[in-house]
Write a protein that holds these residues in place. Structure first.
Motif, PDB file in Angstrom:
ATOM      1  N   THR A  78      42.417  32.867  40.442  1.00 47.50           N
ATOM      2  CA  THR A  78      41.626  34.025  40.044  1.00 47.50           C
ATOM      3  C   THR A  78      41.702  34.223  38.544  1.00 47.50           C
ATOM      4  OG1 THR A  78      43.545  35.424  40.539  1.00 47.50           O
ATOM      5  CG2 THR A  78      41.839  35.266  42.227  1.00 47.50           C
ATOM      6  N   ILE A  92      36.846  34.671  41.761  1.00 43.62           N
ATOM      7  CA  ILE A  92      37.833  33.776  42.358  1.00 43.62           C
ATOM      8  C   ILE A  92      37.247  32.374  42.422  1.00 43.62           C
ATOM      9  CG2 ILE A  92      37.083  34.133  44.765  1.00 43.62           C
ATOM     10  CD1 ILE A  92      40.171  34.309  45.419  1.00 43.62           C
ATOM     11  N   ARG A 103      40.223  33.148  53.252  1.00 40.63           N
ATOM     12  CA  ARG A 103      41.372  33.428  52.392  1.00 40.63           C
ATOM     13  C   ARG A 103      40.915  34.043  51.067  1.00 40.63           C
ATOM     14  NH1 ARG A 103      44.033  28.968  50.561  1.00 40.63           N
ATOM     15  NH2 ARG A 103      45.840  30.228  50.045  1.00 40.63           N
ATOM     16  N   TYR A 110      39.821  37.619  51.685  1.00 35.72           N
ATOM     17  CA  TYR A 110      41.027  38.426  51.927  1.00 35.72           C
ATOM     18  C   TYR A 110      41.662  38.827  50.599  1.00 35.72           C
ATOM     19  CZ  TYR A 110      45.818  39.507  53.417  1.00 35.72           C
ATOM     20  OH  TYR A 110      47.033  40.116  53.615  1.00 35.72           O
ATOM     21  N   CYS A 111      41.784  37.895  49.674  1.00 40.60           N
ATOM     22  CA  CYS A 111      42.357  38.203  48.360  1.00 40.60           C
ATOM     23  C   CYS A 111      41.492  39.200  47.600  1.00 40.60           C
ATOM     24  CB  CYS A 111      42.516  36.920  47.540  1.00 40.60           C
ATOM     25  SG  CYS A 111      43.781  35.794  48.153  1.00 40.60           S
ATOM     26  N   ASP A 143      43.708  41.523  44.896  1.00 38.62           N
ATOM     27  CA  ASP A 143      44.900  40.785  44.470  1.00 38.62           C
ATOM     28  C   ASP A 143      44.525  39.814  43.362  1.00 38.62           C
ATOM     29  OD1 ASP A 143      47.309  39.549  44.227  1.00 38.62           O
ATOM     30  OD2 ASP A 143      47.491  38.967  46.333  1.00 38.62           O
ATOM     31  N   SER A 144      45.106  40.004  42.193  1.00 42.17           N
ATOM     32  CA  SER A 144      44.803  39.118  41.064  1.00 42.17           C
ATOM     33  C   SER A 144      45.528  37.786  41.162  1.00 42.17           C
ATOM     34  CB  SER A 144      45.178  39.799  39.743  1.00 42.17           C
ATOM     35  OG  SER A 144      46.563  40.082  39.709  1.00 42.17           O
ATOM     36  N   SER A 145      46.455  37.681  42.109  1.00 41.40           N
ATOM     37  CA  SER A 145      47.169  36.422  42.320  1.00 41.40           C
ATOM     38  C   SER A 145      47.029  36.014  43.778  1.00 41.40           C
ATOM     39  CB  SER A 145      48.659  36.561  41.978  1.00 41.40           C
ATOM     40  OG  SER A 145      49.350  35.371  42.339  1.00 41.40           O
ATOM     41  N   PRO A 146      46.307  34.912  44.072  1.00 41.92           N
ATOM     42  CA  PRO A 146      46.076  34.516  45.454  1.00 41.92           C
ATOM     43  C   PRO A 146      47.258  33.814  46.095  1.00 41.92           C
ATOM     44  CG  PRO A 146      45.078  32.929  43.986  1.00 41.92           C
ATOM     45  CD  PRO A 146      45.660  34.022  43.115  1.00 41.92           C
ATOM     46  N   HIS A 165      53.643  37.251  54.049  1.00 41.41           N
ATOM     47  CA  HIS A 165      52.278  37.262  53.514  1.00 41.41           C
ATOM     48  C   HIS A 165      51.512  35.999  53.934  1.00 41.41           C
ATOM     49  CE1 HIS A 165      53.983  40.436  50.942  1.00 41.41           C
ATOM     50  NE2 HIS A 165      52.748  40.842  50.791  1.00 41.41           N
ATOM     51  N   GLN A 213      48.094  36.193  56.097  1.00 41.06           N
ATOM     52  CA  GLN A 213      46.912  35.622  55.453  1.00 41.06           C
ATOM     53  C   GLN A 213      46.349  34.452  56.254  1.00 41.06           C
ATOM     54  OE1 GLN A 213      46.887  32.850  51.838  1.00 41.06           O
ATOM     55  NE2 GLN A 213      46.475  34.822  50.879  1.00 41.06           N
ATOM     56  N   GLU A 215      49.480  45.481  50.556  1.00 41.48           N
ATOM     57  CA  GLU A 215      50.445  44.402  50.327  1.00 41.48           C
ATOM     58  C   GLU A 215      51.882  44.835  50.582  1.00 41.48           C
ATOM     59  OE1 GLU A 215      52.036  42.193  46.389  1.00 41.48           O
ATOM     60  OE2 GLU A 215      49.871  42.140  46.674  1.00 41.48           O
TER      61      GLU A 215
END
Length: 283
Positions: free
Chosen positions: A117, A123, A144, A147-148, A153-156, A163, A167, A260
């Motif tokens: 991302t 993404i 996936r 979902y992010c 979420d800036s980090s996949p 998690h 996921q 999260e």
């Protein structure tokens, strides 16, 4: 309308491969050609270790002869990808416009798709093409990605075994539902059929590791052999847990919206519930 930029690196790879074959380059010279003409790193962490990349190339190079025809004729189907993405968004109830890039690359036959991302609104999915491209697997990776994005979420990259479990479970069941809605049969995974032999033992042995986020644990429970000696144990447990939750009346969109910070406790309790249900049914 979603904005999907689709590119591939097959031409760069083929330039390297054809020159390496024609010149009968020895491994060191071949690696120099790879760096010069292709050089795409398949390591998610951005590890630029030359020795690791060279070892991967040495291992994969003999196998490319059997895949080069598939690679040469690969063309991404933009319409199919857009249709899949729309179906995944609908299943996960994600309404915003998606800004996404998809880069198809040639990996080393052990390469997994991965996400990156730039920010919470864009993404990139990197997807290997040296193996057969199955619609179910592509739908899983799109799930996936959504979902992010839904989590913001800036980090996949997975934060813990818990998690990964949630996921992957959401992604698998989303892909299966999308394929079923297209009236396509869902292929079975050989590793999942093996794990089904001892589901309770796999869940019991995974539970003590559920909060771990170290590389050894993340690798062991996804690509290596987990605590029970099976491959893909966290992914299998995710499939079982999400199936249980769906049977209890939850929806995939609800599960994808779990914050999260609540994921670990939620998955832990879910696994205890699955085990209680299994042992109660047996008795």
């Amino acid at each position: 309308m979603d904005i999907i930029k689709i590119t591939h690196l097959k031409d760069e790879f083929l330039a390297f491969y054809n020159q390496a074959v024609t010149s009968k380059a020895h491994p060191d010279e071949r690696f120099k050609l790879w760096k010069q003409l292709y050089g795409f790193s398949v390591t998610q962490s951005g590890n630029q270790d030359d020795q690791l990349s060279k070892d991967m190339l040495d291992h994969a190079f003999p196998q490319y002869a059997y895949a080069v025809d598939r690679i040469e004729h690969f063309e991404p189907n933009h319409e199919e990808i857009a249709t899949l993405l729309a179906a995944v968004k609908e299943e996960l109830n994600y309404l915003p416009t998606v800004h996404m890039s998809i880069v198809f690359f040639v990996g080393n036959f052990e390469s997994d798709p991965f996400l990156q991302t730039d920010d919470v609104d864009h993404i990139t999915l990197y997807y290997p093409i040296e193996k057969d491209l199955k619609q179910l697997d592509l739908a899983k990776e799109l799930a996936r990605a959504i979902y992010c994005l839904k989590l913001g979420d800036s980090s996949p990259f997975a934060k813990s075994i818990a998690h990964i479990t949630l996921q992957e479970g959401i992604a698998l069941h989303t892909a299966e539902k999308v394929n079923t809605s297209f009236a396509l049969s869902v292929p079975s995974y050989s590793w999942m059929n093996v794990c089904k032999q001892e589901p309770n033992r796999i869940m019991i042995n995974l539970l003590p590791h559920i909060k771990r986020n170290d590389y050894e644990a993340l690798y062991s429970f996804t690509k290596g052999r987990g605590a029970s000696g099976f491959f893909n144990e966290a992914i299998f447990v995710g499939w079982v847990a999400v199936k249980h939750l769906l049977n209890q009346g939850k929806t995939l969109s609800e599960l994808a919206a779990i914050p999260e910070e609540k994921v670990t406790a939620f998955i832990e309790q879910t696994l205890y519930n699955v085990l209680d249900t299994a042992y109660f049914a047996q008795s």
